[in-house]
Design an enzyme around this catalytic site. Structure first.
Site: not given
Length: 351
Positions: A110, A140
């Site tokens: 992540h 991200d």
């Protein structure tokens, strides 16, 4: 392809600018007005394990000419939807944390993990505590979404010459590393310390950090240029002679304590009024709800409410082109019938 994180945001930003974005979903679901990343998109429900679902997806992607997917490497190929299964004109936007190759390419991860591997996370936070993740904005959405969009639009431009599509391998570790050009420059010049909160832009400088106010709120302070720093000193009643050796790290720790004491003497509202309209580069640290009511944000309609959901207006803005209106997300799979009809109308004789 339906997913989470950077892919859906990329689709949202394109839809905001007028692109016809269709999400291929694997299940149907009711409309959710809070799913901001789905605004302005259409949705088709396809069973990709069936031959009909795969062929429909192939036809849909080929007609669109661009596909965005965020699966682990090899998943689209196993679905029969890899680059070799599609027309050679298709631009294949692949967004992952680790990239399409390398030792970690098949590993889960992540934002915080990708950020950690680039050296960026180690520079974030205070000395006393572990590094602080900057939400999931940097890896991200910065290193992922924005570099994916850059790659896709560059590939669209190149396709006008070559007539061919190509794979865009947007790895978040690559994007974050690319964004660190200035930090790499500091490091190469011996101007960067690996000790957190000891550098110019990581909170080490007393003129580039946040300070607590009398009412336990915060002000962001960032006058890097000497003329702006002079205004900070004047407005906050700090010693003017600090402007003489502003960038000497030997003074930073002591001055940070002095500046911190100064900011506790007034409330956030009082400091905001003092610095409003000046070039001192000082602004209040607001919550998301407070941000929407700030005069500047409100004047530009940067944040708006749509059916009771606070969200950002389309960005960037253009001098001639007008972004589409913000539409509340429709039910997942709601456009399946219409999209199938469109595909039938555009079928070629040999399809």
């Amino acid at each position: 392809m339906a997913g989470i994180g950077p892919g859906p945001l990329a689709g949202q930003l394109l839809a905001d600018l007028g692109a016809d974005v269709i999400v291929i979903d694997r299940a149907e679901a009711p409309a959710d007005k809070t799913d901001v990343n789905r605004r302005g998109k259409r949705s088709v429900f396809l069973d990709l394990k069936s031959e009909e679902g795969r062929s429909t997806a192939q036809a849909l992607i080929n007609r669109a000419g661009i596909v965005i997917e965020g699966f682990r490497p090899g998943v689209m190929e196993r679905l029969g939807l890899g680059p070799d299964d599609l027309d050679e004109t298709v631009i294949f936007g692949r967004i992952t944390g680790w990239g399409q190759d390398g030792p970690l390419s098949q590993s889960a991860g992540h934002d915080i993990n990708y950020l950690g591997l680039t050296g960026a996370l180690a520079a974030m936070g205070t000395v006393e505590n572990p590094p602080s993740p900057p939400l999931n904005l940097v890896a991200d959405y910065g290193g992922g979404t924005m570099f994916l969009l850059l790659g896709i639009l560059a590939a669209v431009f190149e396709r006008q010459t070559s007539g061919k599509g190509q794979v865009v391998d947007a790895a978040m570790v690559d994007g974050v590393s690319a964004m660190m050009g200035l930090i790499h420059t500091f490091n190469a010049r011996g101007k960067w310390s690996e000790n957190r909160a000891s550098n110019l832009l990581d909170g080490g400088a007393p003129f580039y950090r946040c300070y607590r106010t009398k009412d336990n709120l915060f002000m962001s302070v960032g006058p890097l240029e000497p003329q702006f720093f002079a205004l900070l000193l004047e407005k906050a009643s700090l010693p003017a002679e600090h402007g003489m050796d502003q960038n000497d790290p030997a003074n930073w720790e002591e001055r940070a304590e002095l500046y911190a004491q100064a900011f506790t003497r007034r409330t956030q509202a009082e400091w905001s009024e003092i610095f409003s309209g000046t070039d001192a580069c000082v602004a209040p640290v607001l919550s998301m709800i407070e941000a929407a009511a700030h005069p500047h944000i409100a004047a530009r309609k940067t944040l708006v409410e749509v059916n009771g959901v606070l969200q950002a207006s389309p960005a960037p803005r253009f001098s001639r082109s007008i972004s589409t209106e913000i539409n509340t997300p429709r039910a997942v799979g709601a456009d399946t019938a219409d999209i199938r009809k469109e595909l039938m109308r555009h079928r070629k004789p040999n399809d």
